[in-house]
Design a protein around this motif. Structure first.
Motif, PDB file in Angstrom:
ATOM      1  N   GLY A  69       3.126  -3.064  19.298  1.00 31.58           N
ATOM      2  CA  GLY A  69       2.289  -2.640  18.181  1.00 31.58           C
ATOM      3  C   GLY A  69       0.945  -2.111  18.658  1.00 31.58           C
ATOM      4  N   THR A 105      -0.196  -6.233  17.873  1.00 34.65           N
ATOM      5  CA  THR A 105       0.174  -6.731  16.549  1.00 34.65           C
ATOM      6  C   THR A 105       1.652  -7.103  16.442  1.00 34.65           C
ATOM      7  OG1 THR A 105       0.472  -4.424  15.842  1.00 34.65           O
ATOM      8  CG2 THR A 105      -1.666  -5.463  15.367  1.00 34.65           C
ATOM      9  N   LYS A 106       2.465  -6.663  17.398  1.00 37.69           N
ATOM     10  CA  LYS A 106       3.899  -6.956  17.340  1.00 37.69           C
ATOM     11  C   LYS A 106       4.412  -7.722  18.559  1.00 37.69           C
ATOM     12  CE  LYS A 106       5.065  -2.850  14.600  1.00 37.69           C
ATOM     13  NZ  LYS A 106       5.864  -1.583  14.573  1.00 37.69           N
ATOM     14  N   GLN A 165       8.323 -10.413  22.051  1.00 34.33           N
ATOM     15  CA  GLN A 165       8.333  -9.887  20.683  1.00 34.33           C
ATOM     16  C   GLN A 165       8.895 -10.974  19.780  1.00 34.33           C
ATOM     17  OE1 GLN A 165      10.826  -6.643  22.117  1.00 34.33           O
ATOM     18  NE2 GLN A 165       9.370  -5.155  21.269  1.00 34.33           N
TER      19      GLN A 165
END
Length: 325
Positions: free
Chosen positions: A147, A244-245, A264
């Motif tokens: 992300g 963010t991921k 992840q």
């Protein structure tokens, strides 16, 4: 330059880093250690004998004037990088110069300007940029695997038992944790996040004026980097890039790592990327590719990259009050 022709290297300054680099050159079939130079002819001859090098010089100027040399590797202490690189370029030599390029941003500007004026290849020897794990890490980030990057954390600390009276603390030679090893965490943050909006840095110092340890926060529009370097203790020397991921963890020693992991959610994938030799081989191959393509700078670590990183380092120096003559 002909693709089947061996590229003849000259090495300027024959300390420990030059020894390592010469060993890596021997792993590259298209490379030849052709000439070496020291201010001590006996040292130069011993080095040449060890690496089966045809020519040994007792002065740098003699090597600069050798017309058979295709590219020079500058491996002297930090304080002489700028002067020797400029002189080499003015003698129509291509140059790979050890990091950091110089103690002052204005000197880096002059080095780049000289390379452009002379129309010669010039690159800073940030070997980490060409490491296979680093290449894949950047690819994961570009592909959105973690992300939007929000945080970079990296350190590089190694304890020196007796740092007094050594290059590490000698201000005349560019001593201190920031310039010797702190440039690596700064490099990583810059590589991932670019130029920061704000820099916060604090240091502890030796009596010589060189920094013993330095901590840095780089503030970006939507991210932060927390970085550290020290000569006072030995740390894990690992690095984390968080988005963010997910996140990427570069295993120790992160700047020359042969493995990393991608996380992840609950899924963690480990990647093993063994290097050829210690890893200088990849920057050597990049130099060869650029020379054969008649390129004057690398697309992977350009003049602009070196200038921008040098400016960040200059701003950190200002923050902590580190002043080289």
């Amino acid at each position: 330059m002909e693709n089947n022709k061996k590229i003849k290297w000259g090495i300027v300054g024959l300390g420990n880093i030059a020894q390592q680099f010469a060993s890596e050159l021997q792993l590259i079939e298209s490379a030849e250690i052709y000439a070496v130079a020291s201010r001590n002819i006996d040292k130069a001859q011993d080095f040449a004998n060890e690496f089966k090098c045809p020519k040994a010089y007792g002065s740098y100027d003699e090597l600069f004037q050798d017309t058979e040399v295709d590219i020079l590797y500058i491996a002297t202490p930090h304080d002489s990088h700028a002067e020797l690189t400029i002189k080499a370029l003015e003698n129509n030599k291509n140059v790979l110069c050890e990091k950091p390029l110089a103690l002052h941003y204005k000197d880096v500007e002059q080095m780049v300007a000289t390379a452009k004026k002379q129309n010669k290849f010039f690159m800073e020897a940030f070997w980490t940029r060409f490491n296979p794990s680093m290449q894949e890490t950047l690819e994961h980030i570009r592909n959105g695997a973690i992300g939007e990057v929000k945080y970079v954390n990296a350190d590089f600390s190694i304890k020196f038992e007796n740092p007094d009276n050594t290059r590490m603390t000698d201000m005349k030679l560019g001593g201190g944790a920031l310039m010797d090893i702190g440039v690596y965490p700064l490099f990583l943050a810059y590589l991932i996040l670019g130029i920061p909006k704000e820099i916060l840095a604090k240091s502890q110092f030796y009596s010589t004026g060189a920094d013993a340890q330095t901590s840095i926060i780089l503030q970006y529009e939507n991210a932060q980097a927390v970085l550290h370097s020290s000569f006072l203790y030995t740390c894990n020397v690992d690095a984390t890039i968080s988005g963010t991921k997910g996140r990427i963890n570069l295993d120790p020693l992160w700047f020359m790592t042969e493995s990393y992991s991608l996380t992840q959610g609950d899924q963690k994938t480990k990647f093993d990327k063994p290097t050829l030799g210690k890893g200088y081989t990849y920057e050597i191959e990049e130099c060869h590719a650029c020379l054969r393509a008649n390129k004057k700078e690398s697309d992977l670590w350009s003049h602009q990259n070196s200038l921008e990183l040098a400016k960040i380092i200059e701003d950190v120096k200002t923050q902590i009050g580190l002043q080289y003559s």
